[in-house]
Write a protein that holds these residues in place. Sequence first.
Motif, PDB file in Angstrom:
ATOM      1  N   MET A 320       0.802  -1.227   0.000  1.00 51.81           N
ATOM      2  CA  MET A 320       0.000   0.000   0.000  1.00 51.81           C
ATOM      3  C   MET A 320       0.836   1.279   0.000  1.00 51.81           C
ATOM      4  N   GLY A 321       2.111   1.199   0.342  1.00 46.14           N
ATOM      5  CA  GLY A 321       2.965   2.389   0.272  1.00 46.14           C
ATOM      6  C   GLY A 321       3.199   2.811  -1.170  1.00 46.14           C
ATOM      7  N   ASP A 322       3.340   1.848  -2.074  1.00 50.97           N
ATOM      8  CA  ASP A 322       3.546   2.214  -3.484  1.00 50.97           C
ATOM      9  C   ASP A 322       2.275   2.061  -4.312  1.00 50.97           C
ATOM     10  N   ASN A 323       1.269   1.364  -3.797  1.00 52.52           N
ATOM     11  CA  ASN A 323      -0.012   1.279  -4.515  1.00 52.52           C
ATOM     12  C   ASN A 323      -1.151   1.186  -3.506  1.00 52.52           C
ATOM     13  N   ILE A 324      -1.736   2.337  -3.232  1.00 53.92           N
ATOM     14  CA  ILE A 324      -2.825   2.429  -2.247  1.00 53.92           C
ATOM     15  C   ILE A 324      -4.177   2.082  -2.869  1.00 53.92           C
ATOM     16  N   ARG A 325      -4.243   1.949  -4.191  1.00 50.43           N
ATOM     17  CA  ARG A 325      -5.525   1.857  -4.892  1.00 50.43           C
ATOM     18  C   ARG A 325      -6.389   0.655  -4.468  1.00 50.43           C
ATOM     19  N   ALA A 352      -0.049 -10.163  -0.658  1.00 53.52           N
ATOM     20  CA  ALA A 352      -0.091  -9.231   0.470  1.00 53.52           C
ATOM     21  C   ALA A 352       1.128  -8.324   0.430  1.00 53.52           C
ATOM     22  N   GLY A 353       0.934  -7.079   0.874  1.00 52.71           N
ATOM     23  CA  GLY A 353       2.045  -6.143   0.962  1.00 52.71           C
ATOM     24  C   GLY A 353       2.828  -6.359   2.246  1.00 52.71           C
ATOM     25  N   LYS A 354       3.798  -5.472   2.491  1.00 51.57           N
ATOM     26  CA  LYS A 354       4.667  -5.617   3.665  1.00 51.57           C
ATOM     27  C   LYS A 354       4.343  -4.591   4.756  1.00 51.57           C
ATOM     28  N   ASP A 360      -3.614  -4.390   3.873  1.00 51.62           N
ATOM     29  CA  ASP A 360      -2.602  -4.140   2.844  1.00 51.62           C
ATOM     30  C   ASP A 360      -2.451  -5.354   1.929  1.00 51.62           C
ATOM     31  N   LEU A 361      -3.412  -5.488   1.021  1.00 48.62           N
ATOM     32  CA  LEU A 361      -3.406  -6.580   0.047  1.00 48.62           C
ATOM     33  C   LEU A 361      -3.386  -5.964  -1.350  1.00 48.62           C
ATOM     34  N   LEU A 362      -2.571  -6.506  -2.241  1.00 44.95           N
ATOM     35  CA  LEU A 362      -2.485  -5.950  -3.598  1.00 44.95           C
ATOM     36  C   LEU A 362      -3.470  -6.635  -4.551  1.00 44.95           C
ATOM     37  N   VAL A 363      -3.505  -7.969  -4.508  1.00 47.60           N
ATOM     38  CA  VAL A 363      -4.438  -8.703  -5.373  1.00 47.60           C
ATOM     39  C   VAL A 363      -5.035  -9.850  -4.562  1.00 47.60           C
ATOM     40  N   LYS A 364      -6.355  -9.909  -4.528  1.00 47.20           N
ATOM     41  CA  LYS A 364      -7.009 -11.019  -3.828  1.00 47.20           C
ATOM     42  C   LYS A 364      -7.244 -12.157  -4.810  1.00 47.20           C
ATOM     43  N   ASP A 365      -6.963 -13.370  -4.367  1.00 47.21           N
ATOM     44  CA  ASP A 365      -7.274 -14.573  -5.157  1.00 47.21           C
ATOM     45  C   ASP A 365      -6.769 -14.506  -6.590  1.00 47.21           C
ATOM     46  N   ALA A 366      -5.476 -14.229  -6.731  1.00 48.83           N
ATOM     47  CA  ALA A 366      -4.856 -14.228  -8.066  1.00 48.83           C
ATOM     48  C   ALA A 366      -4.557 -15.666  -8.462  1.00 48.83           C
TER      49      ALA A 366
END
Length: 427
Positions: A320-325, A352-354, A360-366
């Motif tokens: 989420m620090g580099d992609n909050i969307r 999940a992000g760090k 702070d999850l980037l993509v769910k169920d990829a």
Amino acid sequence: MTADVNAAGHLTIGGCDVVSLAEMYGTPLYVYDEHTIREMCRAFVDGFASEYPDSHISYSSKAFATPALALILEDEHVGMDVVTGGELAVARAAEFPAADLNFHGNNKGLAELDEALDYGVGLITVDSMFEINLLDEAARMKGKTQQVLLRVSPSIDGHTHLLTSTGVLDQKFGFPIETGQAEEAVKHALSKANLDVAGIHFHLGSPLFELEPYTQAIPYVLEFVAQMREHGFNQRIFSPGGGFAIGYVSETPPPEVSDYAGAISASVQEACDRFGLDEPRLILEPGRAIVGRAGVALYSVGGIKDIPGVRKYVSVDGGMGDNIRPVLYGAGYSAVKANGLTEPVAGAVTIAGKYCESGDLLVKDAQLPSLDTGDLLAIAASGAYCLSMASNYNMSLRPAVVLVNDGEARLIRRRETYDDLLAQSIL
Ligand code: LLP
């Protein structure tokens, strides 16, 4: 657009192996493809010019602002919108032609307006009575007359996320037409000796996956423009904003640029005809659509947590620090295993992000091949509003950015350092 797979099964972009880029520059890394940026500029410039010759494309730099990009835009005859003195500073760093700048924003400060006047920006889009007065006075002090657009609010729902919806009545941007406030603003701005009221702007929100909001709003606003002639208003410029969608996930494909160009141009031409208006210069403000698809985010896989029967979390070195969307808008993204592009899908994982937040999850169920620590993940369509909204949350370092083209990679933003983080702090 240039994404491919090489003999090693690695993702390549712009002829560069992204595994090598990650080794060379570290991760998280944002890779921008110059070819895609240029092709999207041309799609807009040519797509609109073929439907509406007197059109001008002005890139909305809030999507991603950096001097190297400004140079490409200038080369492609695309102007720039800025919304802060900071974005203006980016344009200035690239010596971007002042005449092709439009200064937007709902609450520009006097210092920012002075900077814009000193640089000689072609347009300032004003958004409040306060700003009309402030800018007129600032221009008077400098002995200048500033060309302005007035931002109106058309009470049209763009059918997008509540947080990025700007055409409805109850939101902060623009003078509402419905309430009579836009008319008051036109009269007031016309009375100002140091403002040259060149036209009207509105922006419905973003991303807009439908054409109808544009084709509903355009005649409504142009009818208002026609009515304003009784106050002596003569429109030369008309800007229906940006908001052009891109494909993040395969389930929601965006319209083609030519679809937007056809619908918007026809709508402006028909409305001008209907209300007896001369066809104005048309300004479009794509941000996301120019850079979104061009940018790919690369992350290294760290720890993996498999909760049996529940979910498998794959943690990466960004988030989420580099992609909050994803956290802010519930935005969907698609990911690939960049060092194993052709491997078969092994199942669903959640990337999940760090950062120290469970959200702070980037993509769910990829759906991805089997993953191990050290693997490289690439997230597509990361070029817009990721880095420009990036933060130093958890005192993390914002990523490096490379621009790739024809097999060559060029660092256009270095990774931050701890010294950068501490530079503003005073003990
Ligand atoms: N013009 C104006 C006046 C705008 O406010 C915007 C975006 C644009 C043009 C460009 O819109 P685009 O073509 O990029 O959709 N942070 C959000 C998007 C906010 C957009 C704000 N204004 C996101 O990550 O989706």
